[in-house]
Design an enzyme around this catalytic site. Structure first.
Site, PDB file in Angstrom:
ATOM      1  N   ASP A  46       0.561  -1.343   0.143  1.00 64.68           N
ATOM      2  CA  ASP A  46       0.001  -0.091   0.046  1.00 64.68           C
ATOM      3  C   ASP A  46       0.852   1.205  -0.187  1.00 64.68           C
ATOM      4  O   ASP A  46       1.282   1.512   0.830  1.00 64.68           O
ATOM      5  CB  ASP A  46      -0.950   0.028   1.213  1.00 64.68           C
ATOM      6  CG  ASP A  46      -1.845   1.313   1.203  1.00 64.68           C
ATOM      7  OD1 ASP A  46      -2.837   1.286   0.481  1.00 64.68           O
ATOM      8  OD2 ASP A  46      -1.498   2.201   1.987  1.00 64.68           O
ATOM      9  N   TYR A  51       3.588   9.632  -0.171  1.00 62.79           N
ATOM     10  CA  TYR A  51       4.419   8.874   0.761  1.00 62.79           C
ATOM     11  C   TYR A  51       6.065   9.175   0.227  1.00 62.79           C
ATOM     12  O   TYR A  51       6.689   8.858   0.629  1.00 62.79           O
ATOM     13  CB  TYR A  51       4.291   7.382   0.905  1.00 62.79           C
ATOM     14  CG  TYR A  51       2.815   7.224   1.467  1.00 62.79           C
ATOM     15  CD1 TYR A  51       1.812   7.938   2.142  1.00 62.79           C
ATOM     16  CD2 TYR A  51       2.398   5.940   1.571  1.00 62.79           C
ATOM     17  CE1 TYR A  51       0.764   7.664   2.644  1.00 62.79           C
ATOM     18  CE2 TYR A  51       1.116   5.431   1.847  1.00 62.79           C
ATOM     19  CZ  TYR A  51       0.218   6.431   2.385  1.00 62.79           C
ATOM     20  OH  TYR A  51      -0.966   6.233   3.206  1.00 62.79           O
ATOM     21  N   LYS A  76      -2.210   5.925  -4.589  1.00 60.71           N
ATOM     22  CA  LYS A  76      -3.517   6.776  -4.120  1.00 60.71           C
ATOM     23  C   LYS A  76      -3.318   8.228  -4.871  1.00 60.71           C
ATOM     24  O   LYS A  76      -2.142   8.715  -4.913  1.00 60.71           O
ATOM     25  CB  LYS A  76      -3.446   6.843  -2.756  1.00 60.71           C
ATOM     26  CG  LYS A  76      -3.596   5.828  -2.054  1.00 60.71           C
ATOM     27  CD  LYS A  76      -3.814   5.786  -0.557  1.00 60.71           C
ATOM     28  CE  LYS A  76      -3.561   4.698   0.233  1.00 60.71           C
ATOM     29  NZ  LYS A  76      -2.231   4.594   0.618  1.00 60.71           N
ATOM     30  N   HIS A 109      -7.276   9.525  -2.093  1.00 60.77           N
ATOM     31  CA  HIS A 109      -6.918   9.294  -0.791  1.00 60.77           C
ATOM     32  C   HIS A 109      -7.631   9.844   0.247  1.00 60.77           C
ATOM     33  O   HIS A 109      -7.733   9.351   1.269  1.00 60.77           O
ATOM     34  CB  HIS A 109      -5.344   9.865  -0.862  1.00 60.77           C
ATOM     35  CG  HIS A 109      -4.295   9.419   0.293  1.00 60.77           C
ATOM     36  ND1 HIS A 109      -2.978   9.613  -0.085  1.00 60.77           N
ATOM     37  CD2 HIS A 109      -4.680   9.098   1.308  1.00 60.77           C
ATOM     38  CE1 HIS A 109      -2.278   9.061   1.132  1.00 60.77           C
ATOM     39  NE2 HIS A 109      -3.464   8.792   2.049  1.00 60.77           N
ATOM     40  N   LEU A 191      -2.632  -1.019  13.887  1.00 61.49           N
ATOM     41  CA  LEU A 191      -2.154  -1.150  15.086  1.00 61.49           C
ATOM     42  C   LEU A 191      -2.230   0.218  15.979  1.00 61.49           C
ATOM     43  O   LEU A 191      -1.658   0.418  17.143  1.00 61.49           O
ATOM     44  CB  LEU A 191      -0.738  -1.480  15.178  1.00 61.49           C
ATOM     45  CG  LEU A 191      -0.330  -2.795  14.208  1.00 61.49           C
ATOM     46  CD1 LEU A 191       1.021  -2.835  14.109  1.00 61.49           C
ATOM     47  CD2 LEU A 191      -1.050  -4.069  14.861  1.00 61.49           C
ATOM     48  N   ILE A 229      -3.360  -3.441   6.474  1.00 57.25           N
ATOM     49  CA  ILE A 229      -2.170  -3.101   5.853  1.00 57.25           C
ATOM     50  C   ILE A 229      -0.972  -2.295   7.056  1.00 57.25           C
ATOM     51  O   ILE A 229      -0.474  -1.415   6.955  1.00 57.25           O
ATOM     52  CB  ILE A 229      -2.318  -2.243   4.873  1.00 57.25           C
ATOM     53  CG1 ILE A 229      -3.405  -0.883   5.300  1.00 57.25           C
ATOM     54  CG2 ILE A 229      -2.696  -2.716   3.456  1.00 57.25           C
ATOM     55  CD1 ILE A 229      -3.207   0.177   4.184  1.00 57.25           C
ATOM     56  N   LYS A 231       2.178  -1.396   9.116  1.00 52.19           N
ATOM     57  CA  LYS A 231       3.458  -0.899   8.785  1.00 52.19           C
ATOM     58  C   LYS A 231       4.499  -1.239   9.705  1.00 52.19           C
ATOM     59  O   LYS A 231       4.291  -1.094  10.753  1.00 52.19           O
ATOM     60  CB  LYS A 231       3.441   0.659   8.307  1.00 52.19           C
ATOM     61  CG  LYS A 231       4.989   1.128   7.961  1.00 52.19           C
ATOM     62  CD  LYS A 231       5.405   1.902   9.249  1.00 52.19           C
ATOM     63  CE  LYS A 231       6.653   2.483   8.886  1.00 52.19           C
ATOM     64  NZ  LYS A 231       7.202   2.927   9.958  1.00 52.19           N
ATOM     65  N   SER A 232       5.759  -1.668   9.155  1.00 47.98           N
ATOM     66  CA  SER A 232       6.903  -1.425  10.179  1.00 47.98           C
ATOM     67  C   SER A 232       8.107  -1.603   9.140  1.00 47.98           C
ATOM     68  O   SER A 232       8.191  -2.221   7.989  1.00 47.98           O
ATOM     69  CB  SER A 232       7.156  -2.754  10.896  1.00 47.98           C
ATOM     70  OG  SER A 232       8.170  -2.948  11.681  1.00 47.98           O
ATOM     71  N   ARG A 237       9.680  -7.425  13.238  1.00 51.00           N
ATOM     72  CA  ARG A 237       8.459  -6.940  13.190  1.00 51.00           C
ATOM     73  C   ARG A 237       7.569  -7.046  11.983  1.00 51.00           C
ATOM     74  O   ARG A 237       6.461  -7.578  11.885  1.00 51.00           O
ATOM     75  CB  ARG A 237       8.222  -5.297  13.584  1.00 51.00           C
ATOM     76  CG  ARG A 237       8.435  -5.142  15.161  1.00 51.00           C
ATOM     77  CD  ARG A 237       8.343  -3.468  15.438  1.00 51.00           C
ATOM     78  NE  ARG A 237       8.418  -3.484  16.797  1.00 51.00           N
ATOM     79  CZ  ARG A 237       8.596  -2.082  17.313  1.00 51.00           C
ATOM     80  NH1 ARG A 237       8.517  -1.095  16.408  1.00 51.00           N
ATOM     81  NH2 ARG A 237       8.504  -1.834  18.692  1.00 51.00           N
ATOM     82  N   ASN A 241       4.292  -9.527  12.186  1.00 56.05           N
ATOM     83  CA  ASN A 241       2.887  -9.004  11.800  1.00 56.05           C
ATOM     84  C   ASN A 241       2.383 -10.007  10.686  1.00 56.05           C
ATOM     85  O   ASN A 241       1.169  -9.945  10.448  1.00 56.05           O
ATOM     86  CB  ASN A 241       2.988  -7.647  11.400  1.00 56.05           C
ATOM     87  CG  ASN A 241       3.385  -6.563  12.305  1.00 56.05           C
ATOM     88  OD1 ASN A 241       3.516  -7.063  13.808  1.00 56.05           O
ATOM     89  ND2 ASN A 241       3.560  -5.387  11.975  1.00 56.05           N
TER      90      ASN A 241
END
Ligand code: NAD
Length: 276
Positions: A46, A51, A76, A109, A191, A229, A231-232, A237, A241
């Site tokens: 994603d 970003y 997006k 977005h 999370l 989705i 993120k790390s 992790r 996840n």
């Protein structure tokens, strides 16, 4: 290797239920971070123009050697590219940065209602889908009123709405509207950006299952039929996840987590009042 369940979309395509988010991953790190996610087994990524890491994501895709049809790539449309012609141009630029000839999913977005352009933008996404350059199209951060407006104006139903959703902000009303219209719900900040992982109720459930709090929260999304989705950028992790397909929460756990919902639990912006 673990197979991630697929969720059928209303246009005949399907999306992995668990993907990998790359917000706040700097472009220069994105290739390595996404390569690690691919190594672990994630196939859905994603990203977003804002970003500023579509190039790094594209480099990871190119270097991976994974057949294109095994990947599910989302990006997006950013708010200041809204409008019919602008959206078409912005999409071309995203595709170019990603080094792809199609994306699996293109999203608006934010509705950015003060601009008054999301319905025009949606018409551009419909065109992009007709051209086959986005296999599926959807939205993000849309309210029921925003969704109703694009349904009324175009009849084209988004495949999903990607919204802030985690145990402290469960979005039950919007999820009911989605279910009524055959729109899937995709949870962003699943999370709670890590903030809810020290919640005592989550910690208790984690202990009971011999799992980590992050795994319990991700399992909660999956057990609720949500697409998610996390993120790390930390390899351990990223792996942790992904290891969520060999246990399930029971009714008691689900009921306990249901009580964490809080009208004031939102972490990100309110789409109705956001000024960006
Ligand atoms: P998240 O809920 O996925 O939390 C990520 C943070 O939680 C990490 O930076 C880390 O600090 C912590 N974390 C991750 N795994 C952990 C673990 N196993 N143990 C302990 N801590 C852990 O938050 P997010 O990045 O905001 O959301 C995920 C993705 O959703 C984003 O990367 C992006 O792709 C998407 N997103 C979309 C929107 C939107 O407007 N559409 C907004 C925000 C995020």
């Amino acid at each position: 290797m673990t197979t991630v369940p697929m969720v059928d979309l209303n246009d005949g395509h399907a999306i992995p239920q668990l993907g990998f988010g790359v917000w706040q991953v700097p472009n220069e790190d994105a290739q390595a971070v996404v390569a690690e996610a691919f190594r672990v087994g994630y196939r859905s990524i994603d990203s977003a123009k804002i970003y500023e890491n579509e190039k790094g994501v594209g480099d990871a895709i190119a270097a991976s050697g994974i057949p294109r049809d095994e990947l599910f790539i989302t990006t997006k449309l950013w708010n200041d590219d809204q409008g019919f012609d602008n959206a078409l141009r912005a999409f071309d630029a995203s595709l170019e940065r990603l080094g792809l000839d199609y994306v699996d999913l293109y999203l608006i977005h934010w509705p950015s209602p003060h601009r008054g352009l999301y319905a025009e933008s949606w018409k551009a996404l419909v065109r992009i889908k007709q051209e086959g350059r986005a296999r599926s199209i959807g939205v993000s951060n849309f309210t029921t009123a925003n969704l109703q407006r694009i349904l009324d104006e175009t009849g084209e139903v988004p495949v999903l709405n990607q919204i802030e959703l985690h145990p402290r902000f469960q979005q039950k009303g919007l999820r009911a509207f989605h279910a009524e219209h055959n729109i899937e719900t995709e949870s962003w900040s699943p999370l709670g950006q890590g903030k809810l992982l020290d919640d005592p109720a989550i910690a208790d459930i984690a202990r009971k299952h011999g799992r980590t709090p992050a795994q319990v929260v991700l399992r909660w999304h999956l057990d609720n039929g949500l697409i998610t989705i996390p993120k790390s950028a930390t390899p351990s992790r990223i792996q942790e996840n992904f290891q969520v397909f060999d246990f399930k929460l029971d009714q008691h756990d689900l009921e306990k987590i249901a009580t964490l919902d809080d009208p004031a639990g939102r972490i990100g912006s309110d789409p109705d009042t956001a000024t960006f």
